[in-house]
Design a protein around this motif. Structure first.
Motif, PDB file in Angstrom:
ATOM      1  N   HIS A  63       0.893  -1.173   0.000  1.00 51.33           N
ATOM      2  CA  HIS A  63       0.000   0.000   0.000  1.00 51.33           C
ATOM      3  C   HIS A  63       0.923   1.212   0.000  1.00 51.33           C
ATOM      4  CE1 HIS A  63      -3.770   2.076   1.929  1.00 51.33           C
ATOM      5  NE2 HIS A  63      -3.055   2.937   1.229  1.00 51.33           N
ATOM      6  N   GLN A  64       0.939   1.953  -1.118  1.00 45.29           N
ATOM      7  CA  GLN A  64       1.868   3.063  -1.244  1.00 45.29           C
ATOM      8  C   GLN A  64       1.173   4.339  -1.694  1.00 45.29           C
ATOM      9  OE1 GLN A  64       2.805  -0.025  -2.758  1.00 45.29           O
ATOM     10  NE2 GLN A  64       1.560   0.328  -4.584  1.00 45.29           N
ATOM     11  N   THR A  65       1.726   5.461  -1.236  1.00 40.18           N
ATOM     12  CA  THR A  65       1.171   6.777  -1.536  1.00 40.18           C
ATOM     13  C   THR A  65       1.885   7.378  -2.738  1.00 40.18           C
ATOM     14  OG1 THR A  65       0.777   7.102   0.827  1.00 40.18           O
ATOM     15  CG2 THR A  65       0.659   9.052  -0.575  1.00 40.18           C
ATOM     16  N   PRO A  66       1.190   7.585  -3.863  1.00 40.01           N
ATOM     17  CA  PRO A  66       1.856   8.068  -5.084  1.00 40.01           C
ATOM     18  C   PRO A  66       2.516   9.431  -4.939  1.00 40.01           C
ATOM     19  CG  PRO A  66      -0.266   7.123  -5.628  1.00 40.01           C
ATOM     20  CD  PRO A  66      -0.207   7.208  -4.128  1.00 40.01           C
ATOM     21  N   LYS A  67       1.995  10.297  -4.067  1.00 39.96           N
ATOM     22  CA  LYS A  67       2.605  11.631  -3.960  1.00 39.96           C
ATOM     23  C   LYS A  67       3.994  11.552  -3.342  1.00 39.96           C
ATOM     24  CE  LYS A  67       0.516  12.925   0.497  1.00 39.96           C
ATOM     25  NZ  LYS A  67      -0.360  13.915   1.159  1.00 39.96           N
ATOM     26  N   ILE A  68       4.295  10.432  -2.691  1.00 39.47           N
ATOM     27  CA  ILE A  68       5.632  10.225  -2.129  1.00 39.47           C
ATOM     28  C   ILE A  68       6.415   9.209  -2.954  1.00 39.47           C
ATOM     29  CG2 ILE A  68       6.924   9.485  -0.094  1.00 39.47           C
ATOM     30  CD1 ILE A  68       4.516  10.317   1.601  1.00 39.47           C
ATOM     31  N   CYS A  69       5.755   8.096  -3.292  1.00 41.65           N
ATOM     32  CA  CYS A  69       6.402   7.076  -4.116  1.00 41.65           C
ATOM     33  C   CYS A  69       6.428   7.538  -5.567  1.00 41.65           C
ATOM     34  CB  CYS A  69       5.627   5.764  -4.027  1.00 41.65           C
ATOM     35  SG  CYS A  69       5.934   4.846  -2.502  1.00 41.65           S
ATOM     36  N   PRO A  70       7.320   7.044  -6.384  1.00 39.87           N
ATOM     37  CA  PRO A  70       8.291   6.016  -6.011  1.00 39.87           C
ATOM     38  C   PRO A  70       9.563   6.620  -5.402  1.00 39.87           C
ATOM     39  CG  PRO A  70       8.441   6.476  -8.361  1.00 39.87           C
ATOM     40  CD  PRO A  70       7.349   7.357  -7.818  1.00 39.87           C
ATOM     41  N   THR A  71       9.941   6.142  -4.239  1.00 40.46           N
ATOM     42  CA  THR A  71      11.234   6.498  -3.664  1.00 40.46           C
ATOM     43  C   THR A  71      12.176   5.316  -3.847  1.00 40.46           C
ATOM     44  OG1 THR A  71      10.709   5.614  -1.473  1.00 40.46           O
ATOM     45  CG2 THR A  71      10.111   7.920  -1.898  1.00 40.46           C
ATOM     46  N   GLU A  72      13.442   5.579  -3.803  1.00 40.63           N
ATOM     47  CA  GLU A  72      14.427   4.506  -3.944  1.00 40.63           C
ATOM     48  C   GLU A  72      14.312   3.527  -2.776  1.00 40.63           C
ATOM     49  OE1 GLU A  72      16.260   3.824  -6.577  1.00 40.63           O
ATOM     50  OE2 GLU A  72      15.216   5.524  -7.499  1.00 40.63           O
ATOM     51  N   GLU A  73      13.989   4.068  -1.578  1.00 42.99           N
ATOM     52  CA  GLU A  73      13.844   3.205  -0.407  1.00 42.99           C
ATOM     53  C   GLU A  73      12.705   2.202  -0.602  1.00 42.99           C
ATOM     54  OE1 GLU A  73      15.767   6.993   1.062  1.00 42.99           O
ATOM     55  OE2 GLU A  73      14.157   6.464  -0.332  1.00 42.99           O
ATOM     56  N   PHE A  74      11.579   2.685  -1.150  1.00 47.42           N
ATOM     57  CA  PHE A  74      10.452   1.787  -1.352  1.00 47.42           C
ATOM     58  C   PHE A  74      10.771   0.756  -2.431  1.00 47.42           C
ATOM     59  CE2 PHE A  74       6.501   0.294  -3.161  1.00 47.42           C
ATOM     60  CZ  PHE A  74       5.760  -0.013  -2.031  1.00 47.42           C
ATOM     61  N   LYS A  75      11.361   1.202  -3.531  1.00 44.71           N
ATOM     62  CA  LYS A  75      11.685   0.267  -4.608  1.00 44.71           C
ATOM     63  C   LYS A  75      12.684  -0.781  -4.141  1.00 44.71           C
ATOM     64  CE  LYS A  75      12.549   3.568  -7.642  1.00 44.71           C
ATOM     65  NZ  LYS A  75      12.913   4.247  -8.919  1.00 44.71           N
ATOM     66  N   ASP A  76      13.644  -0.379  -3.322  1.00 45.87           N
ATOM     67  CA  ASP A  76      14.611  -1.343  -2.796  1.00 45.87           C
ATOM     68  C   ASP A  76      13.920  -2.370  -1.899  1.00 45.87           C
ATOM     69  OD1 ASP A  76      16.705  -0.135  -4.096  1.00 45.87           O
ATOM     70  OD2 ASP A  76      17.410   0.995  -2.348  1.00 45.87           O
ATOM     71  N   ALA A  77      13.002  -1.889  -1.046  1.00 41.60           N
ATOM     72  CA  ALA A  77      12.293  -2.805  -0.147  1.00 41.60           C
ATOM     73  C   ALA A  77      11.381  -3.741  -0.929  1.00 41.60           C
ATOM     74  CB  ALA A  77      11.480  -2.001   0.869  1.00 41.60           C
ATOM     75  N   LEU A  78      10.721  -3.222  -1.962  1.00 42.09           N
ATOM     76  CA  LEU A  78       9.850  -4.052  -2.792  1.00 42.09           C
ATOM     77  C   LEU A  78      10.662  -5.096  -3.549  1.00 42.09           C
ATOM     78  CD1 LEU A  78       7.050  -4.634  -4.008  1.00 42.09           C
ATOM     79  CD2 LEU A  78       7.543  -2.883  -5.743  1.00 42.09           C
ATOM     80  N   ARG A  79      11.785  -4.667  -4.086  1.00 37.15           N
ATOM     81  CA  ARG A  79      12.657  -5.594  -4.822  1.00 37.15           C
ATOM     82  C   ARG A  79      13.130  -6.726  -3.906  1.00 37.15           C
ATOM     83  NH1 ARG A  79      15.842  -1.941  -6.090  1.00 37.15           N
ATOM     84  NH2 ARG A  79      14.944  -1.403  -8.131  1.00 37.15           N
ATOM     85  N   GLU A  80      13.509  -6.374  -2.695  1.00 37.58           N
ATOM     86  CA  GLU A  80      13.977  -7.379  -1.733  1.00 37.58           C
ATOM     87  C   GLU A  80      12.867  -8.362  -1.383  1.00 37.58           C
ATOM     88  OE1 GLU A  80      15.801  -7.584   2.821  1.00 37.58           O
ATOM     89  OE2 GLU A  80      15.671  -5.671   1.756  1.00 37.58           O
ATOM     90  N   ARG A  81      11.626  -7.843  -1.164  1.00 36.00           N
ATOM     91  CA  ARG A  81      10.517  -8.723  -0.795  1.00 36.00           C
ATOM     92  C   ARG A  81      10.127  -9.629  -1.962  1.00 36.00           C
ATOM     93  NH1 ARG A  81       7.637  -7.899   3.668  1.00 36.00           N
ATOM     94  NH2 ARG A  81       9.739  -7.303   4.285  1.00 36.00           N
ATOM     95  N   MET A  82      10.167  -9.085  -3.178  1.00 32.63           N
ATOM     96  CA  MET A  82       9.868  -9.906  -4.355  1.00 32.63           C
ATOM     97  C   MET A  82      10.905 -11.013  -4.528  1.00 32.63           C
ATOM     98  SD  MET A  82       8.487  -7.330  -7.337  1.00 32.63           S
ATOM     99  CE  MET A  82       6.779  -6.733  -7.320  1.00 32.63           C
ATOM    100  N   ARG A  83      12.165 -10.689  -4.318  1.00 30.38           N
ATOM    101  CA  ARG A  83      13.213 -11.704  -4.439  1.00 30.38           C
ATOM    102  C   ARG A  83      13.064 -12.777  -3.364  1.00 30.38           C
ATOM    103  NH1 ARG A  83      18.204  -7.464  -5.617  1.00 30.38           N
ATOM    104  NH2 ARG A  83      17.875  -7.295  -7.881  1.00 30.38           N
ATOM    105  N   GLU A  84      12.630 -12.352  -2.180  1.00 28.15           N
ATOM    106  CA  GLU A  84      12.394 -13.317  -1.096  1.00 28.15           C
ATOM    107  C   GLU A  84      11.287 -14.292  -1.493  1.00 28.15           C
ATOM    108  OE1 GLU A  84      10.905 -13.376   3.587  1.00 28.15           O
ATOM    109  OE2 GLU A  84      11.184 -11.468   2.540  1.00 28.15           O
ATOM    110  N   LEU A  85      10.171 -13.753  -2.018  1.00 29.72           N
ATOM    111  CA  LEU A  85       9.073 -14.626  -2.434  1.00 29.72           C
ATOM    112  C   LEU A  85       9.492 -15.514  -3.600  1.00 29.72           C
ATOM    113  CD1 LEU A  85       5.355 -14.073  -2.489  1.00 29.72           C
ATOM    114  CD2 LEU A  85       6.391 -14.657  -4.684  1.00 29.72           C
ATOM    115  N   LYS A  86      10.258 -14.957  -4.532  1.00 26.93           N
ATOM    116  CA  LYS A  86      10.733 -15.743  -5.673  1.00 26.93           C
ATOM    117  C   LYS A  86      11.541 -16.949  -5.202  1.00 26.93           C
ATOM    118  CE  LYS A  86      13.297 -15.262 -10.023  1.00 26.93           C
ATOM    119  NZ  LYS A  86      14.041 -14.316 -10.906  1.00 26.93           N
ATOM    120  N   GLY A  87      12.377 -16.746  -4.179  1.00 30.01           N
ATOM    121  CA  GLY A  87      13.187 -17.836  -3.659  1.00 30.01           C
ATOM    122  C   GLY A  87      12.380 -18.897  -2.946  1.00 30.01           C
TER     123      GLY A  87
END
Length: 269
Positions: A122-146
């Motif tokens: 659940h993300q707020t577009p007026k703030i996202c996309p931030t690098e912090e959010f994209k990094d956290a999303l990428r990490e969580r996606m990689r975790e699920l992929k594994g």
């Protein structure tokens, strides 16, 4: 298809409920794995609201008794990220009060057990996309992929808000009209940046474009994801809110089709 026994008070045969059974070609899914099915409708169509659905899921054990809307849990907050990302597990997940916010649901089949695993954002577009959010999303996606079988993962993006001059109510006062005129481009820019950001990270990690379910013009969405049935309930606003008409764009598309979808929804503006 969900039944009244599994989610009480939902009418699975309603002509008004929008079912997107094959909303993408799903070429990224191997045989035997189903795409997420999105059922979009208002609280009037479902005869209940998100709080009642959540209460039912807590009683059945699909949501833990102590769990809340993912955006109410501080453990899900991405620092400096402007959004929330749930943990990965087999349970049903939910969030609400998505005005101009967007949400992504990611699901896959566990390698170790005969269950599906998912997480929700659940993300707020007026703030996202931030690098912090994209990094956290990428990490969580990689975790699920594994954790999941290759070719079993699907991703759907919902929420967001778009406005159009044609949707202005003639009864609005000058101040309200001026506010909405000033925000038309703002909402569009924020929405486009949000879906492009979510799309880019999904493509990077999983190698396919997520399905996007179009936004609405005012008010908020609420969503509940039934992980084990890969069914996403999207509770949308009613057709009218006060004196205003509410426009829902329940089309499914991918991020690179956004300009075509705008032309369909608004014409050549």
């Amino acid at each position: 298809m969900k039944t009244e026994q599994s989610i009480p008070d939902i009418n699975p045969d309603s002509d008004d409920e929008i079912k997107l059974e094959n909303h993408t070609e799903a070429g990224h899914l191997k045989e035997g794995f189903n795409p997420i099915v999105v059922c979009a409708g208002s609280e009037d169509i479902y005869c209940c609201n998100m709080n009642k659905l959540v209460e039912t899921k807590i009683k059945t054990g699909e949501i833990g008794g102590g769990e809340t809307d993912i955006s109410d849990n501080p453990e899900n907050l991405v620092p400096n990220g402007g959004g929330y990302i749930s943990k990965i597990d087999r349970k049903t997940k939910h969030t609400k009060e998505m005005m101009n916010c967007t949400s992504a649901v990611v699901v896959g089949k566990s390698k170790d057990e005969p269950v599906d695993l998912s997480f929700l954002t659940h993300q707020t577009p007026k703030i996202c996309p931030t690098e912090e959010f994209k990094d956290a999303l990428r990490e969580r996606m990689r975790e699920l992929k594994g954790l999941c079988i290759e070719g079993s993962v699907d991703v759907v993006i919902t929420g967001g808000m778009l406005k159009n001059e044609d949707q202005f109510n003639e009864g609005w006062g000058e101040d309200r009209r001026k506010y909405h005129e000033q925000h038309i481009h703002k909402f569009e820019t924020e929405y486009e940046q949000s879906i492009e950001s979510l799309n880019a990270v999904t493509e990077e990690v999983f190698g396919f474009k997520p399905t996007i379910i179009g936004p609405k013009s005012i008010c908020g969405d609420a969503i509940l994801f039934d992980t084990q049935n890969r069914r996403l309930y999207l509770l949308r606003p009613p057709e009218t809110y006060g004196n205003d008409d509410v426009h829902m764009y329940n089309d499914s598309f991918t991020a690179d089709q956004f300009d075509n979808m705008k032309e369909k929804w608004f014409g050549n503006k």
